[in-house]
Design a protein around this motif. Structure first.
Motif, PDB file in Angstrom:
ATOM      1  N   VAL A 158       0.965 -35.194  31.811  1.00 52.28           N
ATOM      2  CA  VAL A 158       1.717 -34.385  32.777  1.00 52.28           C
ATOM      3  C   VAL A 158       2.963 -35.137  33.224  1.00 52.28           C
ATOM      4  O   VAL A 158       2.907 -36.322  33.578  1.00 52.28           O
ATOM      5  N   SER A 159       4.088 -34.427  33.195  1.00 52.33           N
ATOM      6  CA  SER A 159       5.347 -34.949  33.712  1.00 52.33           C
ATOM      7  C   SER A 159       5.872 -33.985  34.772  1.00 52.33           C
ATOM      8  O   SER A 159       5.687 -32.767  34.659  1.00 52.33           O
ATOM      9  N   LYS A 160       6.518 -34.527  35.789  1.00 54.56           N
ATOM     10  CA  LYS A 160       7.082 -33.700  36.857  1.00 54.56           C
ATOM     11  C   LYS A 160       8.596 -33.875  36.880  1.00 54.56           C
ATOM     12  O   LYS A 160       9.107 -34.990  36.912  1.00 54.56           O
ATOM     13  N   PHE A 161       9.293 -32.736  36.866  1.00 57.71           N
ATOM     14  CA  PHE A 161      10.747 -32.735  36.941  1.00 57.71           C
ATOM     15  C   PHE A 161      11.155 -32.145  38.299  1.00 57.71           C
ATOM     16  O   PHE A 161      10.633 -31.104  38.705  1.00 57.71           O
ATOM     17  N   THR A 168      14.421 -28.592  47.789  1.00 53.14           N
ATOM     18  CA  THR A 168      13.839 -29.317  46.655  1.00 53.14           C
ATOM     19  C   THR A 168      12.912 -28.388  45.891  1.00 53.14           C
ATOM     20  O   THR A 168      12.235 -27.545  46.479  1.00 53.14           O
ATOM     21  N   SER A 169      12.879 -28.537  44.562  1.00 55.34           N
ATOM     22  CA  SER A 169      11.952 -27.767  43.730  1.00 55.34           C
ATOM     23  C   SER A 169      11.456 -28.668  42.608  1.00 55.34           C
ATOM     24  O   SER A 169      12.228 -29.421  42.009  1.00 55.34           O
ATOM     25  N   THR A 170      10.155 -28.581  42.312  1.00 54.64           N
ATOM     26  CA  THR A 170       9.532 -29.409  41.284  1.00 54.64           C
ATOM     27  C   THR A 170       8.812 -28.534  40.270  1.00 54.64           C
ATOM     28  O   THR A 170       8.103 -27.591  40.641  1.00 54.64           O
ATOM     29  N   ALA A 171       8.995 -28.854  39.001  1.00 60.75           N
ATOM     30  CA  ALA A 171       8.291 -28.175  37.915  1.00 60.75           C
ATOM     31  C   ALA A 171       7.355 -29.171  37.249  1.00 60.75           C
ATOM     32  O   ALA A 171       7.780 -30.257  36.829  1.00 60.75           O
ATOM     33  N   THR A 172       6.088 -28.819  37.167  1.00 61.42           N
ATOM     34  CA  THR A 172       5.084 -29.680  36.530  1.00 61.42           C
ATOM     35  C   THR A 172       4.894 -29.239  35.084  1.00 61.42           C
ATOM     36  O   THR A 172       4.481 -28.106  34.831  1.00 61.42           O
ATOM     37  N   PHE A 173       5.182 -30.145  34.139  1.00 63.95           N
ATOM     38  CA  PHE A 173       5.172 -29.817  32.718  1.00 63.95           C
ATOM     39  C   PHE A 173       4.054 -30.591  32.021  1.00 63.95           C
ATOM     40  O   PHE A 173       3.952 -31.807  32.154  1.00 63.95           O
ATOM     41  N   ARG A 174       3.208 -29.869  31.277  1.00 62.11           N
ATOM     42  CA  ARG A 174       2.097 -30.500  30.543  1.00 62.11           C
ATOM     43  C   ARG A 174       2.486 -30.615  29.071  1.00 62.11           C
ATOM     44  O   ARG A 174       2.813 -29.624  28.428  1.00 62.11           O
ATOM     45  N   MET A 175       2.421 -31.842  28.553  1.00 59.67           N
ATOM     46  CA  MET A 175       2.801 -32.105  27.173  1.00 59.67           C
ATOM     47  C   MET A 175       1.586 -32.611  26.390  1.00 59.67           C
ATOM     48  O   MET A 175       0.927 -33.565  26.808  1.00 59.67           O
ATOM     49  N   THR A 176       1.308 -31.953  25.269  1.00 62.99           N
ATOM     50  CA  THR A 176       0.208 -32.360  24.393  1.00 62.99           C
ATOM     51  C   THR A 176       0.762 -33.286  23.308  1.00 62.99           C
ATOM     52  O   THR A 176       1.640 -32.894  22.538  1.00 62.99           O
TER      53      THR A 176
END
Length: 286
Positions: free
Chosen positions: A235-238, A246-254
């Motif tokens: 998991v990475s957070k941008f 403020t806004s955050t998008a949580t991105f899951r990378m396989t």
């Protein structure tokens, strides 16, 4: 003497005419107030502690009001409001949401008026007329809602999907979108990331100078995965932010292993099997 008498007579008539004219004017001016006063002849009233409230468009305007019934009998007041199109109102009393309120004779009841502006309402002063109707009479409460400009930032992807795949040791470009969902311009928007250990993320562009209301801009986040990263989900957070929002998008990378790593692994396994077979044949004969 006759001249003086005539002068006094004309002066008296002029004074009487002026007095009569003033009385007529006063009657015309005061008659609307008298008509309105008939509606409150028993002393009943509808008041609020604050008539003017200023807040952002995405917040609820709350007014504390009191409804007084000074008659000798109980009255059921039907509550309603005249508002701009798209606005909503909720009345609450005694901990419950209501549309009418029963007030005993000679008693006063407290109620909360919650007004929610329409989505995207422009910054301005909006009049809201609230009515309480009972016994063929209407008590009116004139309120004002002053809508301030709002700051609202959203970071997402064009499709809304927040997941992807990558091979260890490689880079992946992730298309992000920055949206201004508020009613005021957003300035000096910067980007940051929170990634697994040894991972790296860069953004292009690295900063947005200005984003107007309703405007959307694309940003590419380049994610670098180090060699020998174990296969699995990470998991990475941008984050996009400026001073007010403020806004955050949580991105899951396989992460998947590379083909070379797979062949190397297979080769190692084959060599190990061959070595074991060699040992069995060699020492088995003894």
């Amino acid at each position: 003497m006759n001249l003086e008498g005539n002068f006094n007579t004309k002066g008296s008539r002029w004074s009487m005419d002026c007095f009569s004219a003033l009385m007529v004017i006063a009657f015309l001016i005061l008659s609307p107030f008298r008509a309105a006063a008939q509606e409150f002849e028993d002393g009943s009233s509808f008041t609020a502690s604050l008539l003017n409230i200023e807040a952002p468009v995405n917040e609820t305007f709350r007014y504390q009001a009191t409804l007084t019934n000074n008659s000798d009998e109980a009255r059921v007041y039907q509550l309603s409001a005249e508002m701009p199109e798209g606005w909503r109102v909720v009345f609450k009393a005694r901990g419950s949401q209501i549309t009418s309120l029963n007030v005993e004779g000679g008693r006063t009841e407290s109620l909360t008026i919650e007004i929610r502006p329409a989505y995207g309402a422009a910054p301005a002063k909006y009049p809201v007329s609230v009515q309480a109707r009972a016994a063929n009479k209407t008590l009116t409460l004139a309120l004002e809602a002053v809508v301030e400009g709002s700051y609202e930032l959203e970071l997402t992807t064009p499709t809304g999907r927040l997941s992807g795949e990558i091979t260890e040791g490689e880079k992946a470009e992730i298309l992000l979108q920055v949206k201004n969902m508020g009613s005021l311009a957003l300035n000096d928007i910067t980007f940051s990331s929170q990634t697994p250990p040894n991972w790296q993320a860069t953004f292009s562009p690295s900063e947005i100078q200005q984003l107007n209301p309703g405007e959307t801009k694309d940003v590419i986040a380049t994610l670098s995965v180090p060699d020998k990263t174990l296969a699995g989900d990470y998991v990475s957070k941008f984050t996009a932010k400026n001073t007010p929002s403020t806004s955050t998008a949580t991105f899951r990378m396989t992460v998947k292993t590379s083909m070379l790593s797979g062949w190397v692994g297979i080769l190692v396994i084959l060599l190990a099997i061959g070595f074991v077979f060699y040992l069995i044949r060699k020492f088995g004969r003894r």
